[in-house]
Design an enzyme around this catalytic site. Sequence first.
Site, PDB file in Angstrom:
ATOM      1  N   SER A   1       5.079   3.133  -2.577  1.00 28.18           N
ATOM      2  CA  SER A   1       6.472   3.374  -2.353  1.00 28.18           C
ATOM      3  C   SER A   1       6.893   4.660  -2.971  1.00 28.18           C
ATOM      4  CB  SER A   1       7.400   2.262  -2.452  1.00 28.18           C
ATOM      5  OG  SER A   1       7.461   1.938  -4.066  1.00 28.18           O
ATOM      6  N   LYS A   2       7.898   5.264  -2.901  1.00 30.11           N
ATOM      7  CA  LYS A   2       8.712   6.377  -3.632  1.00 30.11           C
ATOM      8  C   LYS A   2       8.792   5.903  -5.047  1.00 30.11           C
ATOM      9  CE  LYS A   2      13.094   7.253  -3.370  1.00 30.11           C
ATOM     10  NZ  LYS A   2      14.123   7.616  -2.849  1.00 30.11           N
ATOM     11  N   GLN A   3       8.912   4.857  -5.284  1.00 27.06           N
ATOM     12  CA  GLN A   3       9.341   4.228  -6.622  1.00 27.06           C
ATOM     13  C   GLN A   3       7.964   4.072  -7.558  1.00 27.06           C
ATOM     14  OE1 GLN A   3      10.698   2.804  -4.021  1.00 27.06           O
ATOM     15  NE2 GLN A   3      12.655   3.587  -4.630  1.00 27.06           N
TER      16      GLN A   3
END
Length: 326
Positions: free
Chosen positions: A263-265
């Site tokens: 994910s972006k995280q």
Amino acid sequence: MIGFTDFTECNVIQITLFYLIYRKRRMYIGRFAPSPTGLLHIGSLLTAVASYADARTHGGRWLVRMEDLDPPREIAGAAANIVHTLEAFGFEWDDGIVCQSQRHDLYREALGYLKSHDLVYPCYCSRREVQANGHAGVDGVVYNRHCANLPLERAAPNTKIPAWRVRVPDTEVMFEDGIVGQYNQHLARDIGDFVLLRADSYWAYQLAVVVDDAKQGVTHIVRGQDLLISTPRQIYLQRCLGYAEPHYAHLPLLVNKHGQKWSKQTLAPPLDVQKAEPLLRQVLGYLNIPPAPEVDKPRDLLAWAVKHWQMARVPKQAVCTELIPK
């Protein structure tokens, strides 16, 4: 007087017309619904390929919807980049792209219906109060229902804007997932009364996605297993609003070497349109689609995926995309 032959022909015509009308109403409609809070990555591509292949294999339609309901978290230019990336990877969708940011009236209408049937209530509790007085559930804190039975005139001593929560029953919601199998969740114990409209006036994902899927006639939802936990809430809302329940299939998550979902995280690399073919081949492998021959363009790999798609071959467990050091 109608003869037997005429009667039979009439019935055949009626049955045929009924079948065509029914088929049109229940034609397979799938969708891919990215959010412009980040760029597409390998996990997004897996969902896009699987949902596309399943729709096209069934002779169905495949829609793209932009879930842009959280402006503070959105990245400038992300929506346009998502569309460009899908085109570069050879995807073709039916109808125009729907943006949730243009559909507030539909969400207000749905919330109004729930209000008129006493299925929702205003909640004036702060986030700190919810955290302090609730108990741990399967997807965050379960609200203690402090505001559930307060008379509306006593609910707020000031002009504070409330959130709106839906009342959930003390029962289990169960459904058969196309990949995971039977899945059930006790809403009152595991989730609690959940928010449909936030106090900051932003619509919650759970309401918006249910309304949009129903209004777009979506019959089959193929998406990642990170959303499996949300599905019983969505099914409950569908029942409250009188919507048909779609078929669900939740795909395995793609994770890094630490077991974290890309994910972006977790710093998932954005899809490189210059590497569309190798990335598509990589995803086809994760879905257990046989290796494709040499092709002229990415679209040919999608055609191969459609031709060889079998939901039963999709793994149930998470797939690691990185080499794990020994």
